[in-house]
Design an enzyme around this catalytic site. Structure first.
Site, PDB file in Angstrom:
ATOM      1  N   MET A 185       0.845  -1.203   0.000  1.00  0.00           N
ATOM      2  CA  MET A 185       0.000   0.000   0.000  1.00  0.00           C
ATOM      3  C   MET A 185       0.882   1.254   0.000  1.00  0.00           C
ATOM      4  O   MET A 185       0.413   2.350   0.333  1.00  0.00           O
ATOM      5  CB  MET A 185      -0.931  -0.014   1.202  1.00  0.00           C
ATOM      6  CG  MET A 185      -1.901  -1.199   1.169  1.00  0.00           C
ATOM      7  SD  MET A 185      -3.407  -0.917   2.069  1.00  0.00           S
ATOM      8  CE  MET A 185      -2.788  -0.664   3.721  1.00  0.00           C
ATOM      9  N   HIS A 192       8.950   1.205   3.492  1.00  0.00           N
ATOM     10  CA  HIS A 192       9.952   1.249   4.572  1.00  0.00           C
ATOM     11  C   HIS A 192      10.828   0.004   4.458  1.00  0.00           C
ATOM     12  O   HIS A 192      10.657  -0.804   3.528  1.00  0.00           O
ATOM     13  CB  HIS A 192       9.260   1.340   5.935  1.00  0.00           C
ATOM     14  CG  HIS A 192       8.187   0.309   6.138  1.00  0.00           C
ATOM     15  ND1 HIS A 192       8.442  -1.039   6.136  1.00  0.00           N
ATOM     16  CD2 HIS A 192       6.846   0.421   6.327  1.00  0.00           C
ATOM     17  CE1 HIS A 192       7.327  -1.706   6.332  1.00  0.00           C
ATOM     18  NE2 HIS A 192       6.330  -0.849   6.436  1.00  0.00           N
ATOM     19  N   HIS A 232       9.180  -3.361   3.655  1.00  0.00           N
ATOM     20  CA  HIS A 232       8.864  -3.566   2.233  1.00  0.00           C
ATOM     21  C   HIS A 232      10.144  -3.840   1.431  1.00  0.00           C
ATOM     22  O   HIS A 232      10.166  -4.678   0.540  1.00  0.00           O
ATOM     23  CB  HIS A 232       8.203  -2.320   1.651  1.00  0.00           C
ATOM     24  CG  HIS A 232       6.892  -1.955   2.276  1.00  0.00           C
ATOM     25  ND1 HIS A 232       6.715  -0.800   2.990  1.00  0.00           N
ATOM     26  CD2 HIS A 232       5.692  -2.589   2.296  1.00  0.00           C
ATOM     27  CE1 HIS A 232       5.464  -0.724   3.397  1.00  0.00           C
ATOM     28  NE2 HIS A 232       4.816  -1.799   3.003  1.00  0.00           N
ATOM     29  N   GLN A 259     -10.453  -2.829   1.763  1.00  0.00           N
ATOM     30  CA  GLN A 259      -9.998  -3.535   2.970  1.00  0.00           C
ATOM     31  C   GLN A 259     -10.030  -2.642   4.209  1.00  0.00           C
ATOM     32  O   GLN A 259      -9.628  -3.057   5.281  1.00  0.00           O
ATOM     33  CB  GLN A 259      -8.603  -4.141   2.765  1.00  0.00           C
ATOM     34  CG  GLN A 259      -7.476  -3.133   2.669  1.00  0.00           C
ATOM     35  CD  GLN A 259      -6.174  -3.792   2.275  1.00  0.00           C
ATOM     36  OE1 GLN A 259      -6.015  -4.266   1.154  1.00  0.00           O
ATOM     37  NE2 GLN A 259      -5.222  -3.861   3.193  1.00  0.00           N
ATOM     38  N   GLY A 317       4.754 -10.407   3.883  1.00  0.00           N
ATOM     39  CA  GLY A 317       5.520 -10.319   5.123  1.00  0.00           C
ATOM     40  C   GLY A 317       4.890 -11.123   6.253  1.00  0.00           C
ATOM     41  O   GLY A 317       3.660 -11.149   6.400  1.00  0.00           O
ATOM     42  N   GLN A 318       5.748 -11.733   7.052  1.00  0.00           N
ATOM     43  CA  GLN A 318       5.316 -12.448   8.252  1.00  0.00           C
ATOM     44  C   GLN A 318       4.653 -11.492   9.248  1.00  0.00           C
ATOM     45  O   GLN A 318       3.844 -11.883  10.068  1.00  0.00           O
ATOM     46  CB  GLN A 318       6.533 -13.131   8.888  1.00  0.00           C
ATOM     47  CG  GLN A 318       6.276 -13.901  10.165  1.00  0.00           C
ATOM     48  CD  GLN A 318       5.254 -14.997   9.978  1.00  0.00           C
ATOM     49  OE1 GLN A 318       5.217 -15.655   8.928  1.00  0.00           O
ATOM     50  NE2 GLN A 318       4.410 -15.205  10.974  1.00  0.00           N
ATOM     51  N   ASP A 337       2.301  -9.550   8.843  1.00  0.00           N
ATOM     52  CA  ASP A 337       0.850  -9.732   8.742  1.00  0.00           C
ATOM     53  C   ASP A 337       0.582 -11.227   8.581  1.00  0.00           C
ATOM     54  O   ASP A 337       0.204 -11.705   7.500  1.00  0.00           O
ATOM     55  CB  ASP A 337       0.314  -8.923   7.556  1.00  0.00           C
ATOM     56  CG  ASP A 337       0.581  -7.442   7.735  1.00  0.00           C
ATOM     57  OD1 ASP A 337      -0.145  -6.801   8.506  1.00  0.00           O
ATOM     58  OD2 ASP A 337       1.559  -6.927   7.147  1.00  0.00           O
ATOM     59  N   GLN A 387      -2.796 -12.534   7.309  1.00  0.00           N
ATOM     60  CA  GLN A 387      -2.937 -12.208   5.877  1.00  0.00           C
ATOM     61  C   GLN A 387      -2.182 -13.228   5.017  1.00  0.00           C
ATOM     62  O   GLN A 387      -2.715 -13.748   4.031  1.00  0.00           O
ATOM     63  CB  GLN A 387      -2.398 -10.801   5.631  1.00  0.00           C
ATOM     64  CG  GLN A 387      -2.275 -10.419   4.184  1.00  0.00           C
ATOM     65  CD  GLN A 387      -1.879  -8.954   4.021  1.00  0.00           C
ATOM     66  OE1 GLN A 387      -2.702  -8.065   4.174  1.00  0.00           O
ATOM     67  NE2 GLN A 387      -0.632  -8.697   3.718  1.00  0.00           N
ATOM     68  N   VAL A 412      10.670  -7.415   9.715  1.00  0.00           N
ATOM     69  CA  VAL A 412      11.784  -6.499   9.958  1.00  0.00           C
ATOM     70  C   VAL A 412      11.388  -5.585  11.122  1.00  0.00           C
ATOM     71  O   VAL A 412      10.268  -5.073  11.166  1.00  0.00           O
ATOM     72  CB  VAL A 412      12.092  -5.660   8.698  1.00  0.00           C
ATOM     73  CG1 VAL A 412      13.199  -4.660   8.971  1.00  0.00           C
ATOM     74  CG2 VAL A 412      12.476  -6.577   7.550  1.00  0.00           C
TER      75      VAL A 412
END
Ligand code: AMP
Length: 284
Positions: A30, A34, A37, A61, A147-148, A150, A153, A176
């Site tokens: 989105m 950072h 990402h 969402q 990413g872990q 989320d 998700q 991270v």
């Protein structure tokens, strides 16, 4: 690096890359990019020959009263980050491109979306799975990176891909963190310096969980209560949930066994923050 604003243009660019036999990677975001990402993008660049980053603040969402309007949208800075990271195409569509008319077709993953964040954010995961299905149809990647951070998700998307036989691989990359343990998030921008220090207690509570499991505690309720004690040391933290679930089906468990997901959601000032760890007791 190309910037594609339309579905037609991103499809054209991917088609050309595929005709050269390139492996296509997609990193859905989105924006407000950072280091979290960037780690996904770097993994994608390593594993694929052609990397597309999508930047789209997906309206479907966000629930009523959530931060859709105020969500940061620093597109120029994002493009610079992507360029430096070796991205081939940024796909940055408008809401009208993605949703030209009222959306009446949805992808809904059941059960896995009814726990954890699904309880307090009705419709959130339906928006996520629908937009990811659309992005997968538009970009047709071989691999997509999540990413872990989320965790729910990532599990929901993996299940959607499996259940609907979508022809791509999902890679989940580690969370991270800031030096104080706080998971990096675009929503950390909403926090003051003091609130960021307070937010470090989220990861401290997860470390408490890990320590207790390592020490042999099997009672999930006892661990949750110790985790809440850690969080309650900070007056600015308002707990939404502290849960320990089976990492396969996200159902609550009473006894620690197998692979567990410990997940926390809190509010600090204007921000809703989530974090989690996975502990595989078979590896302890
Ligand atoms: P977002 O822009 O927040 O929708 O996130 C885009 C992707 O980046 C999602 O797959 C997130 O799980 C992932 N992500 C966000 N923050 C982090 C982080 N701190 N570490 C790893 N991945 C992250």
């Amino acid at each position: 690096m190309e910037v594609a604003k339309t579905i037609e243009s991103v499809r054209g660019l991917v088609k050309a890359a595929r005709s050269e036999g390139k492996k296509i990677g997609l990193v859905p975001t989105m924006g407000a990019l950072h280091i979290g990402h960037i780690s996904l993008i770097e993994t994608a660049v390593k594993k694929c020959d052609f990397v597309v980053v999508s930047i789209f603040v997906n309206p479907t969402q966000f629930g009523p009263g959530e931060d859709f309007e105020k969500y940061p949208r620093p597109l120029e800075a994002d493009l610079e980050i992507c360029e430096k990271a070796g991205v081939d195409v940024v796909f940055a569509p408008t809401p009208e491109q993605m949703y030209p008319s009222e959306n009446i077709t949805w992808v809904n993953v059941e059960k896995l979306t009814e726990t954890l964040c699904g309880r307090s954010r009705p419709g959130h995961f339906r928006g996520v799975t629908t937009v990811c299905a659309k992005l997968f149809n538009i970009v047709a990647p071989d691999v997509a990176f999540f990413g872990q951070k989320d965790a729910q998700q990532a599990i929901v998307i993996k299940r959607m891909v499996a259940d609907l036989n979508m022809p791509l691989e999902i890679v989940v990359c580690p969370t991270v963190r800031e030096p104080n343990g706080l998971a990096v998030s675009s929503r950390n921008k909403y926090l003051t310096k003091e609130q960021k220090q307070d937010a470090a207690y989220i990861y401290k509570s997860l470390q408490k969980c890990q320590e207790m499991i390592k020490a042999g505690t099997k009672d999930a309720g006892a661990i949750i209560s110790e985790m809440k004690k850690v969080l309650n040391q900070v007056p600015s933290i308002e707990i939404e949930y502290v849960s320990i679930v089976d990492a396969r089906n996200l159902q609550s468990i009473d006894r620690i066994a197998g692979k567990i997901l410990a997940a926390v959601a809190v509010r600090i000032g204007p921000a809703r923050l989530i974090d989690n760890i996975i502990v595989d007791t078979r590896e302890q």
